[in-house]
Design a protein around this motif. Structure first.
Motif, PDB file in Angstrom:
ATOM      1  N   LEU A  58       0.828  -1.214   0.000  1.00 15.39           N
ATOM      2  CA  LEU A  58       0.000   0.000   0.000  1.00 15.39           C
ATOM      3  C   LEU A  58       0.859   1.259   0.000  1.00 15.39           C
ATOM      4  N   ARG A  59       2.015   1.198   0.618  1.00 10.54           N
ATOM      5  CA  ARG A  59       2.916   2.362   0.661  1.00 10.54           C
ATOM      6  C   ARG A  59       3.618   2.584  -0.668  1.00 10.54           C
ATOM      7  N   LEU A  60       4.073   1.500  -1.292  1.00  2.00           N
ATOM      8  CA  LEU A  60       4.881   1.599  -2.501  1.00  2.00           C
ATOM      9  C   LEU A  60       4.083   1.410  -3.791  1.00  2.00           C
ATOM     10  N   HIS A  61       2.838   0.947  -3.649  1.00  6.27           N
ATOM     11  CA  HIS A  61       1.970   0.706  -4.805  1.00  6.27           C
ATOM     12  C   HIS A  61       2.564  -0.357  -5.750  1.00  6.27           C
ATOM     13  N   LEU A  62       3.022  -1.461  -5.173  1.00  5.21           N
ATOM     14  CA  LEU A  62       3.549  -2.548  -5.989  1.00  5.21           C
ATOM     15  C   LEU A  62       3.644  -3.822  -5.160  1.00  5.21           C
ATOM     16  N   THR A  63       3.710  -4.942  -5.873  1.00  7.44           N
ATOM     17  CA  THR A  63       4.019  -6.238  -5.275  1.00  7.44           C
ATOM     18  C   THR A  63       4.889  -7.000  -6.266  1.00  7.44           C
ATOM     19  N   GLY A  64       5.283  -8.195  -5.901  1.00  4.11           N
ATOM     20  CA  GLY A  64       6.043  -9.041  -6.799  1.00  4.11           C
ATOM     21  C   GLY A  64       7.538  -8.864  -6.642  1.00  4.11           C
ATOM     22  N   VAL A  65       8.274  -9.028  -7.732  1.00  2.87           N
ATOM     23  CA  VAL A  65       9.731  -9.027  -7.654  1.00  2.87           C
ATOM     24  C   VAL A  65      10.291  -7.679  -7.204  1.00  2.87           C
ATOM     25  N   MET A  66       9.510  -6.627  -7.344  1.00  2.00           N
ATOM     26  CA  MET A  66       9.976  -5.298  -6.925  1.00  2.00           C
ATOM     27  C   MET A  66       9.725  -5.033  -5.439  1.00  2.00           C
ATOM     28  N   LEU A  67       8.942  -5.878  -4.788  1.00  2.00           N
ATOM     29  CA  LEU A  67       8.652  -5.704  -3.364  1.00  2.00           C
ATOM     30  C   LEU A  67       9.410  -6.765  -2.583  1.00  2.00           C
ATOM     31  N   LYS A  68      10.430  -6.364  -1.869  1.00  2.00           N
ATOM     32  CA  LYS A  68      11.278  -7.298  -1.141  1.00  2.00           C
ATOM     33  C   LYS A  68      10.702  -7.585   0.246  1.00  2.00           C
ATOM     34  N   ASP A  69      10.767  -8.840   0.627  1.00  2.00           N
ATOM     35  CA  ASP A  69      10.299  -9.251   1.948  1.00  2.00           C
ATOM     36  C   ASP A  69      11.443  -9.076   2.940  1.00  2.00           C
ATOM     37  N   ASN A  70      11.505  -7.895   3.553  1.00  2.00           N
ATOM     38  CA  ASN A  70      12.535  -7.598   4.540  1.00  2.00           C
ATOM     39  C   ASN A  70      12.021  -7.714   5.972  1.00  2.00           C
ATOM     40  N   TYR A  71      10.932  -8.445   6.152  1.00  2.00           N
ATOM     41  CA  TYR A  71      10.354  -8.566   7.491  1.00  2.00           C
ATOM     42  C   TYR A  71      11.342  -9.164   8.467  1.00  2.00           C
ATOM     43  N   SER A  72      12.058 -10.207   8.059  1.00  2.00           N
ATOM     44  CA  SER A  72      13.016 -10.846   8.974  1.00  2.00           C
ATOM     45  C   SER A  72      14.125  -9.889   9.358  1.00  2.00           C
ATOM     46  N   LEU A  73      14.506  -8.972   8.467  1.00  2.00           N
ATOM     47  CA  LEU A  73      15.525  -7.980   8.806  1.00  2.00           C
ATOM     48  C   LEU A  73      14.976  -6.974   9.805  1.00  2.00           C
ATOM     49  N   ARG A  74      13.699  -6.651   9.672  1.00  2.00           N
ATOM     50  CA  ARG A  74      13.091  -5.646  10.561  1.00  2.00           C
ATOM     51  C   ARG A  74      13.034  -6.134  11.999  1.00  2.00           C
ATOM     52  N   ILE A  75      12.830  -7.464  12.200  1.00  2.00           N
ATOM     53  CA  ILE A  75      12.664  -7.970  13.561  1.00  2.00           C
ATOM     54  C   ILE A  75      13.963  -8.530  14.140  1.00  2.00           C
ATOM     55  N   SER A  76      15.044  -8.565  13.324  1.00  2.00           N
ATOM     56  CA  SER A  76      16.303  -9.147  13.813  1.00  2.00           C
ATOM     57  C   SER A  76      17.081  -8.131  14.632  1.00  2.00           C
TER      58      SER A  76
END
Length: 237
Positions: free
Chosen positions: A219-237
């Motif tokens: 919703l923030r970046l207006h995109l999904t897929g290969v351009m949207l990186k899953d950095n959730y694990s980095l955020r909580i580490s």
């Protein structure tokens, strides 16, 4: 006499079939029977049906163009298209996200895991004031059927929860697919995927938190897929 496998200690770290031991030159009968049971569970999952009573929300029941399970398995294209009567039951609104439950190749996974995952996700969405359309439940569907449904609902995003292809250690694995601006014709590079959602794989709460992170980023970046990186694990580490 059953001869133990020296790799037996590695079985604590994987559900894969390793270190089975042997009886002479053969696999022990106990392991053969376990394999046959796992194969039967996987076949049962492919032919399982959605339990409509398992979902405690108001849902809209839809059907793909596949007339039955046999056609669904033989014609994947029909599982990606909505039946005409189902199309007519959908009207556009103004919600941010559409949540779509699809039987896929293991309705068992949806029956078992969709409710507990969404029980974690819904409070997060409500706290962030992310609006949801009415939940759609699809019989004989594939992942891409969410694109057509999302376009007809007029949502910004669709989250498809679907039963994944059963494996011999995971007949009830749930997958989640997130797509920005859904519409027919999109392919898999336009989606983000979270897979192996089940107690023995990715736990419910962590799966919901990853979904919520990706929904916010989409919703923030207006995109999904290969351009949207899953950095959730980095955020909580």
């Amino acid at each position: 006499m059953i001869i133990a496998d020296p790799w037996h200690g590695l079985k604590a770290f994987t559900a894969a079939r390793i270190a089975l031991g042997r009886t002479g030159t053969a696999i022990p009968m106990q392991e053969v029977l376990r394999f046959k049971l796992a194969h039967a569970h996987a076949r049962d999952a492919v032919h399982s049906s959605l339990d409509i009573t398992a979902f405690p929300w108001e849902i809209n029941l839809l059907h793909s163009n596949a007339a039955d399970r046999a056609e669904y398995l033989q014609r994947p294209d029909k599982g990606r298209q909505l039946q005409e009567s189902s199309r007519l039951s959908l009207t556009p609104g103004h919600a941010d996200i559409g949540i779509i439950l699809v039987d896929g190749l293991s309705a068992t996974a949806v029956n078992h895991h969709a409710v507990p995952v969404l029980a974690y996700l819904f409070p997060m969405l409500q706290a962030k004031k992310i609006s949801c359309a009415r939940i759609q439940l699809v019989q004989q569907g594939r992942v891409a059927i969410g694109d057509e449904i999302g376009e007809l609902l007029g949502v910004k995003l669709v989250l498809v929860l679907i039963g994944e292809r059963p494996g011999l250690t995971s007949p009830d694995s749930l997958g989640a697919y997130l797509t920005w601006q859904p519409r027919p014709g999109l392919t898999d590079e336009a989606r983000n995927c979270i897979s192996n959602i089940r107690p023995e794989g990715l736990p419910y709460q962590l799966a919901a938190e990853k979904m919520f992170y990706l929904i916010n980023e989409a919703l923030r970046l207006h995109l999904t897929g290969v351009m949207l990186k899953d950095n959730y694990s980095l955020r909580i580490s």
